[in-house]
Scaffold this motif. Structure first.
Motif, PDB file in Angstrom:
ATOM      1  N   ALA A  93     -11.743   8.391   5.343  1.00  0.00           N
ATOM      2  CA  ALA A  93     -10.584   9.266   5.539  1.00  0.00           C
ATOM      3  C   ALA A  93      -9.489   8.954   4.518  1.00  0.00           C
ATOM      4  N   THR A  94      -9.209   7.658   4.316  1.00  0.00           N
ATOM      5  CA  THR A  94      -8.179   7.266   3.341  1.00  0.00           C
ATOM      6  C   THR A  94      -8.571   7.682   1.936  1.00  0.00           C
ATOM      7  N   HIS A  95      -9.817   7.450   1.579  1.00  0.00           N
ATOM      8  CA  HIS A  95     -10.301   7.793   0.239  1.00  0.00           C
ATOM      9  C   HIS A  95     -10.202   9.288  -0.016  1.00  0.00           C
ATOM     10  N   GLN A  96     -10.623  10.099   0.938  1.00  0.00           N
ATOM     11  CA  GLN A  96     -10.600  11.548   0.751  1.00  0.00           C
ATOM     12  C   GLN A  96      -9.172  12.079   0.661  1.00  0.00           C
ATOM     13  N   LEU A  97      -8.284  11.537   1.484  1.00  0.00           N
ATOM     14  CA  LEU A  97      -6.898  11.997   1.458  1.00  0.00           C
ATOM     15  C   LEU A  97      -6.208  11.606   0.150  1.00  0.00           C
ATOM     16  N   LEU A  98      -6.441  10.391  -0.316  1.00  0.00           N
ATOM     17  CA  LEU A  98      -5.823   9.960  -1.561  1.00  0.00           C
ATOM     18  C   LEU A  98      -6.403  10.692  -2.768  1.00  0.00           C
ATOM     19  N   LYS A  99      -7.655  11.056  -2.695  1.00  0.00           N
ATOM     20  CA  LYS A  99      -8.302  11.693  -3.839  1.00  0.00           C
ATOM     21  C   LYS A  99      -8.041  13.196  -3.905  1.00  0.00           C
ATOM     22  N   TYR A 100      -8.056  13.857  -2.750  1.00  0.00           N
ATOM     23  CA  TYR A 100      -7.974  15.316  -2.761  1.00  0.00           C
ATOM     24  C   TYR A 100      -6.685  15.864  -2.139  1.00  0.00           C
ATOM     25  N   LYS A 101      -5.981  15.055  -1.332  1.00  0.00           N
ATOM     26  CA  LYS A 101      -4.783  15.542  -0.647  1.00  0.00           C
ATOM     27  C   LYS A 101      -3.588  14.633  -0.910  1.00  0.00           C
ATOM     28  N   LEU A 102      -3.526  14.065  -2.093  1.00  0.00           N
ATOM     29  CA  LEU A 102      -2.468  13.109  -2.390  1.00  0.00           C
ATOM     30  C   LEU A 102      -1.115  13.791  -2.344  1.00  0.00           C
ATOM     31  N   ASN A 103      -0.207  13.220  -1.565  1.00  0.00           N
ATOM     32  CA  ASN A 103       1.127  13.786  -1.408  1.00  0.00           C
ATOM     33  C   ASN A 103       2.143  12.668  -1.588  1.00  0.00           C
ATOM     34  N   PHE A 128       0.835  -1.199   0.000  1.00  0.00           N
ATOM     35  CA  PHE A 128       0.000   0.000   0.000  1.00  0.00           C
ATOM     36  C   PHE A 128       0.869   1.248   0.000  1.00  0.00           C
ATOM     37  N   TYR A 129       1.899   1.254   0.840  1.00  0.00           N
ATOM     38  CA  TYR A 129       2.728   2.449   0.961  1.00  0.00           C
ATOM     39  C   TYR A 129       3.542   2.703  -0.309  1.00  0.00           C
ATOM     40  N   ARG A 130       4.254   1.697  -0.775  1.00  0.00           N
ATOM     41  CA  ARG A 130       5.135   1.897  -1.924  1.00  0.00           C
ATOM     42  C   ARG A 130       4.358   2.045  -3.227  1.00  0.00           C
ATOM     43  N   ASN A 131       3.252   1.280  -3.342  1.00  0.00           N
ATOM     44  CA  ASN A 131       2.513   1.261  -4.590  1.00  0.00           C
ATOM     45  C   ASN A 131       1.653   2.506  -4.783  1.00  0.00           C
ATOM     46  N   LEU A 132       1.165   3.069  -3.691  1.00  0.00           N
ATOM     47  CA  LEU A 132       0.254   4.209  -3.797  1.00  0.00           C
ATOM     48  C   LEU A 132       0.840   5.509  -3.252  1.00  0.00           C
ATOM     49  N   MET A 133       1.709   5.426  -2.253  1.00  0.00           N
ATOM     50  CA  MET A 133       2.231   6.639  -1.632  1.00  0.00           C
ATOM     51  C   MET A 133       3.681   6.931  -2.016  1.00  0.00           C
ATOM     52  N   GLY A 134       4.358   5.984  -2.660  1.00  0.00           N
ATOM     53  CA  GLY A 134       5.746   6.180  -3.048  1.00  0.00           C
ATOM     54  C   GLY A 134       5.869   6.596  -4.502  1.00  0.00           C
ATOM     55  N   ASP A 135       7.027   6.340  -5.071  1.00  0.00           N
ATOM     56  CA  ASP A 135       7.282   6.727  -6.460  1.00  0.00           C
ATOM     57  C   ASP A 135       6.343   6.012  -7.431  1.00  0.00           C
ATOM     58  N   GLU A 136       5.957   4.769  -7.100  1.00  0.00           N
ATOM     59  CA  GLU A 136       5.057   4.029  -7.983  1.00  0.00           C
ATOM     60  C   GLU A 136       3.688   4.696  -8.087  1.00  0.00           C
ATOM     61  N   GLY A 137       3.352   5.529  -7.107  1.00  0.00           N
ATOM     62  CA  GLY A 137       2.062   6.205  -7.130  1.00  0.00           C
ATOM     63  C   GLY A 137       1.871   7.107  -8.328  1.00  0.00           C
ATOM     64  N   TYR A 138       2.968   7.672  -8.862  1.00  0.00           N
ATOM     65  CA  TYR A 138       2.860   8.528 -10.049  1.00  0.00           C
ATOM     66  C   TYR A 138       2.291   7.752 -11.231  1.00  0.00           C
ATOM     67  N   LEU A 139       2.644   6.468 -11.306  1.00  0.00           N
ATOM     68  CA  LEU A 139       2.105   5.624 -12.367  1.00  0.00           C
ATOM     69  C   LEU A 139       0.714   5.122 -12.022  1.00  0.00           C
ATOM     70  N   MET A 140       0.532   4.666 -10.785  1.00  0.00           N
ATOM     71  CA  MET A 140      -0.744   4.062 -10.395  1.00  0.00           C
ATOM     72  C   MET A 140      -1.906   5.030 -10.538  1.00  0.00           C
ATOM     73  N   PHE A 141      -1.684   6.296 -10.179  1.00  0.00           N
ATOM     74  CA  PHE A 141      -2.788   7.257 -10.206  1.00  0.00           C
ATOM     75  C   PHE A 141      -2.984   7.898 -11.581  1.00  0.00           C
ATOM     76  N   THR A 142      -2.194   7.477 -12.559  1.00  0.00           N
ATOM     77  CA  THR A 142      -2.453   7.891 -13.938  1.00  0.00           C
ATOM     78  C   THR A 142      -3.305   6.853 -14.673  1.00  0.00           C
ATOM     79  N   LEU A 143      -3.496   5.681 -14.053  1.00  0.00           N
ATOM     80  CA  LEU A 143      -4.330   4.650 -14.660  1.00  0.00           C
ATOM     81  C   LEU A 143      -5.797   5.067 -14.603  1.00  0.00           C
ATOM     82  N   PRO A 144      -6.603   4.566 -15.544  1.00  0.00           N
ATOM     83  CA  PRO A 144      -8.049   4.877 -15.534  1.00  0.00           C
ATOM     84  C   PRO A 144      -8.776   4.092 -14.446  1.00  0.00           C
TER      85      PRO A 144
END
Length: 279
Positions: free
Chosen positions: A267-277, A80-96
């Protein structure tokens, strides 16, 4: 799309779990064999050639058992951390893919591997205990359980269902609490891992306080309920009353776990959707 995400997630995580499961089963078989040899050998052979290998193999089995539990937890957290919150997140959150699908993907896969880990551990216990009387004892056990369910009827099945739902909701709550702590900790610019651990401890402390209040309320309710069962100075207690109390407690605990899970999920959904860091 969720199905494709889960397929990729299972493929990515299987390389950790399948070798660990295979090693655990092999060590369980070796432990069973060496223990059988130990029990059948004479005293000299025991002392010289059997006890040390048996001790080493059983120790490795126990360590592998602990390792499977640790791997199950670490893989869920790190993926969860590396795939969504780390560098891999740049790719994961560009997927449809929606944010909700990302969360459900991680959660469902983690739950499936958790169940598999429990089943593999149980299997190795059966391997260790395997002897000529095992199947006859299991047959007697299942016959007794079947008789218990036959006598209990609907309430026996309901209690079993509520117990399974409670265990499942507890696992869901545990993972979503970790996800919520990671997502909240990611809002801190520096030392995100330490911040995530701190938020997890903070969430746990808040839950303990809330649980304390609920237990106090539950004790007050039970005292009032027991008073209502008093007749001529004696407590009227029936089988149906006891079963109903068990069902009520399990349903209440499950509902509490689900409410907490829903809070962490939102809380997780809102942070990942609107406050992704991302890192």
């Amino acid at each position: 799309m969720l199905r494709k995400l889960m397929k990729a997630e299972f493929q990515a995580t299987a390389r950790y779990f399948l070798p660990a499961y295979l090693l655990l089963v092999v060590l369980a078989i070796m432990s069973r064999v060496t223990l059988s040899v130990t029990l059948q050998s004479n005293e000299f052979l025991q002392n010289m050639f059997v006890n040390i290998p048996t001790f080493v193999i059983v120790t490795f089995y126990i360590l592998s058992l602990i390792g499977v539990c640790v791997i199950t937890f670490l893989v869920a957290v790190l993926r969860f951390y590396r795939n969504l919150m780390g560098d891999e997140g740049y790719l994961m959150f560009t997927l449809p893919v929606t944010t909700a699908q990302h969360i459900w993907n991680k959660l469902i896969v983690s739950l499936v591997w958790s169940v598999c880990s429990v089943l593999v551990c149980i299997l190795t216990f059966f391997i260790l205990m395997a002897d000529q009387n095992l199947f006859s004892n299991l047959s007697d056990f299942f016959a007794a359980v079947g008789e218990l369910y036959r006598q209990g009827g609907f309430h026996a099945w309901l209690i079993t269902l509520l117990l399974l739902l409670f265990l499942l909701s507890g696992a869901v709550h545990g993972y979503l609490q970790i996800y919520g702590a990671i997502a909240t900790g990611s809002q801190v610019k520096n030392h995100r891992v330490l911040a995530g651990i701190g938020f997890y401890l903070l969430f746990s402390f808040a839950e303990q306080i809330l649980t304390g209040f609920l237990i106090s309320g539950g004790v007050f309710f039970l005292e009032s309920f027991f008073r209502s069962l008093t007749w001529n100075g004696e407590t009227v207690w029936t089988y149906q009353t006891a079963v109903g109390m068990v069902e009520l407690v399990l349903a209440g605990l499950t509902a509490f776990e689900l409410v907490l899970s829903a809070g962490y999920y939102i809380a997780t959904h809102q942070l990942l959707k609107y406050k992704l860091n991302l890192e």
